[in-house]
Design an enzyme around this catalytic site. Sequence first.
Site, PDB file in Angstrom:
ATOM      1  CD  GLU A   1      -3.336   2.772  -5.616  1.00 13.97           C
ATOM      2  OE1 GLU A   1      -4.056   2.296  -5.515  1.00 13.97           O
ATOM      3  OE2 GLU A   1      -2.379   2.204  -4.684  1.00 13.97           O
TER       4      GLU A   1
ATOM      5  CG  HIS B   1      -3.609  -0.974  -6.957  1.00 13.77           C
ATOM      6  ND1 HIS B   1      -3.903  -0.111  -5.596  1.00 13.77           N
ATOM      7  CD2 HIS B   1      -3.412  -2.701  -6.928  1.00 13.77           C
ATOM      8  CE1 HIS B   1      -4.690  -1.618  -5.172  1.00 13.77           C
ATOM      9  NE2 HIS B   1      -3.421  -2.533  -5.258  1.00 13.77           N
TER      10      HIS B   1
ATOM     11  NE  ARG C   1      -3.995  -1.509   0.436  1.00 19.83           N
ATOM     12  CZ  ARG C   1      -4.565  -2.906  -0.825  1.00 19.83           C
ATOM     13  NH1 ARG C   1      -3.701  -2.817  -1.470  1.00 19.83           N
ATOM     14  NH2 ARG C   1      -5.368  -3.538  -0.675  1.00 19.83           N
TER      15      ARG C   1
HETATM   16  C1  8YV Z   1      -6.878  -5.783  -5.528  1.00 22.79           C
HETATM   17  C2  8YV Z   1      -5.990  -5.366  -3.627  1.00 22.79           C
HETATM   18  O1  8YV Z   1      -6.385  -4.615  -6.544  1.00 22.79           O
HETATM   19  O2  8YV Z   1      -6.478  -7.436  -2.759  1.00 22.79           O
HETATM   20  C3  8YV Z   1      -5.806  -6.430  -2.589  1.00 22.79           C
HETATM   21  O3  8YV Z   1      -5.839  -6.093  -1.214  1.00 22.79           O
HETATM   22  O4  8YV Z   1      -5.150  -4.852  -3.254  1.00 22.79           O
HETATM   23  C4  8YV Z   1      -6.215  -6.133  -4.991  1.00 22.79           C
HETATM   24  O5  8YV Z   1      -5.687  -7.014  -5.240  1.00 22.79           O
HETATM   25  C5  8YV Z   1      -7.928  -4.979  -4.816  1.00 22.79           C
HETATM   26  O6  8YV Z   1      -8.172  -5.548  -3.756  1.00 22.79           O
HETATM   27  C6  8YV Z   1      -9.448  -4.262  -5.840  1.00 22.79           C
HETATM   28  O7  8YV Z   1     -10.017  -3.591  -4.938  1.00 22.79           O
END
Ligand code: 8YV
Length: 315
Positions: A260, A278, A231
């Site tokens: 983001e 991302h 993150r």
């Molecule tokens: C996806 C993510 O972009 O799993 C996560 O926590 O950051 C990513 O796999 C996200 O879930 C989409 O909302």
Amino acid sequence: MKPRLLQHVAIPPLLATEFNTRYDAHPLWKEADPAAFLARHGHEFTGYVTSARFGVDDATLAAMPNLKVISSFGVGTETLPLEAAQARGIAVGYTPDVLNDCVADTAFGLVMDVARRFSASDRFVRARRWLQGAYPLATRVSGKQLGILGLGRIGQVVARRASGFDMEVRYHNRRPNPAVPYTYESSIESLARWADFLVVVSAGGPETRHLVTASVLRALGPQGFLINVSRGSVIDEDALIQALEEGTIAGAGLDVYADEPRIPERLLALDQVVLLPHLASATNETRQAMAELVVDNLDAFYATGKLRASVPLPA
Ligand code: 8YV
């Protein structure tokens, strides 16, 4: 009667038909005024489908007094109201493990790209600058030292990828993990000092905010590269930009950012960074597997009262 679900995110078309035979799901994103809709109909829903990105905010949660289950698309839990859910006895499901490979692949792709400068040299070729002379030498990856900040499920897959490149791996977590064969560094700074590549794979949320500080970046040093697939909040982004501008570190490979999808202009201006939107888990195969787990969690919950993959609740 089919369980009535409120959906914040769509289910992929491959799953949607089957999903709609079992659930009476309402797409919240189609409502012109979601708050007004929630105020009128919130009490009708027992399930909520969301994602790591959107989570569930307090007002939405409060508007659903009969909510029993939240099923989230993603492994990140920092946007989910875990304490409030626990207090109300709401089960919270997520999608761990199925995305480990693709996220680790992306981390490793960033390691390769920042060091060997594939994206930067692609820009060089497209600008026809090769006609004026060869591209400068880059940095070797094989055999180097790779530090992992957050050796959890995904971090362990990154470590396995690194072993295929004959790299030595060390890590830092809150506590050493006796089950892994890698050397534990007791601080992030000592890990950064040792590492040629510092790969950030820790969870997001307030506990890990700005773990990577200006002094961690100084410890990583002018030959060191920072990779982040966790993150944006884990890194002090201003300190990172300053470190890149001043040559305090050699480069960075980033899939995630503080705000983001807004990326600071100063970051965009740098050639020694690789910037991804991302996308670490964003393959057809992995996103399908994540969606299947979102639905499996709901199916298991409505059949047995238990989720297949339940977010560990706060102690
Ligand atoms: C996806 C993510 O972009 O799993 C996560 O926590 O950051 C990513 O796999 C996200 O879930 C989409 O909302």
